[in-house]
Design an enzyme around this catalytic site. Structure first.
Site, short mmCIF file in Angstrom:
data_model
loop_
_atom_site.label_atom_id
_atom_site.label_comp_id
_atom_site.label_asym_id
_atom_site.label_seq_id
_atom_site.Cartn_x
_atom_site.Cartn_y
_atom_site.Cartn_z
N HIS A 118 0.83 -1.21 0.00
CA HIS A 118 0.00 0.00 0.00
C HIS A 118 0.87 1.26 0.00
CE1 HIS A 118 -3.15 2.85 1.02
NE2 HIS A 118 -4.03 1.90 0.85
N GLY B 71 4.33 21.31 12.07
CA GLY B 71 5.57 20.58 12.23
C GLY B 71 6.71 21.13 11.41
N GLY C 296 8.32 9.66 9.21
CA GLY C 296 7.79 10.15 7.96
C GLY C 296 6.92 11.38 8.16
#
Length: 297
Positions: free
Chosen positions: A81, A161, A170
């Site tokens: 995926h 962030g 990630g």
């Protein structure tokens, strides 16, 4: 009572110990109900479904992100995926006495909390801050590996962030959206090229059905391939329409459908629509399903 649904996707579908640590964040929590969680080894991903009072759900989701950031290392992650983060995507969906606009605010609250953990966050769908970020596939393009360069582009500065890649965790997408039906069609062939070609024909971006996103995936354990679809508006593109188009395209390659998969929950009306189509029942209504009358008793 206000209720919201959240369906966070974590990039771990093989290590059950890690999965249980993540899911534990939703168990036995006041005003939070863990509906289901579905690990998938081929996808190397687990999809968790929770419903509850918004502030309680938000708190549990943030807790789960902290755990996932500890136990998942994206630098070693592999799976069928597409993915870009340890916590890949977090959608909020209105259920009762809750609006999409409120879900956007919940998404922003969670997004800020994740950003404060040092993980870049992108808002998507109804929470998107830019038109090009509405579509999750556009954000995820390039996946984890590609984000080391992508995030340096000023056009892809995160909403929350740091503007630099977090090598271990990630990046994460957080959003608000309509009920999405995750519906997969498994084909009796190991040929990934066939699944890819069918997916390109079925999905909207390839000229297919308006509210369908689709990709071809390999299911090594089953020696099959899959047309993995997200129906982003089942009221306007029904499940049966997507399935029939996949069947039609598969026949071109001499391939048949082995079976189908439903990932997570779906509204009853989505099933009613397909039942009415295949059974040729005119004006079938949810009220004609016995169990729907018993729910309120």
């Amino acid at each position: 009572m206000k209720r919201v649904m959240c369906i966070p996707n974590y990039s771990e579908g093989r290590d059950l110990e890690k999965i249980e640590k993540i899911v534990e964040c939703f168990r036995a929590k006041e005003n939070v109900r863990l509906i289901d969680y579905q690990p998938d080894a081929d996808h190397n991903r687990v999809v968790v479904e929770v419903i509850g009072e918004p502030s309680a759900v938000v708190k549990a989701v943030i807790e789960s992100v902290k755990v996932a950031a500890q136990v998942i290392d994206m630098s070693t992650h592999q799976g069928a995926h597409p993915r870009m983060g340890a916590v890949d995507v977090i959608p909020f969906i209105p259920v009762t006495e809750t609006t999409t606009a409120e879900c956007v605010e919940y998404a922003k609250e969670v997004g800020k909390a994740i950003g404060d953990m040092g993980i870049p966050v992108y808002l998507y769908e109804d929470a998107a801050t830019k038109p090009e970020r509405t579509n999750l596939a556009s954000i995820r393009k390039g996946q984890y590996e590609g984000f080391f360069d992508k995030i340096k582009d000023s056009e892809w500065k995160p909403d929350f962030g740091p503007a630099e890649m977090n090598a271990k965790s990630g990046v994460t997408a957080v959003g608000a959206r309509f009920h999405l039906v995750a519906f997969n069609v498994n084909l009796n062939t190991p040929n990934l090229e066939v699944a890819d070609k069918i997916a390109k024909k079925v999905r909207f971006i390839g000229g297919g059905l308006r509210f369908v996103k689709a990709i071809g995936l390999e299911l090594k354990e089953k020696n099959q391939v899959q047309v993995s679809m997200n129906l982003v508006n089942f009221e306007k593109t029904a499940i049966y329409q997507a399935l029939e188009m996949v069947k039609s395209e598969a026949r071109r390659y001499g391939v048949s459908v082995a079976n189908t998969e439903l990932i997570g929950l779906l509204p009853l009306q989505a099933l009613i629509d397909s039942a009415a189509y295949y059974m040729q029942i005119e004006d079938l209504k949810a009220e004609q399903v016995l169990e729907t009358l018993l729910i309120g008793e």
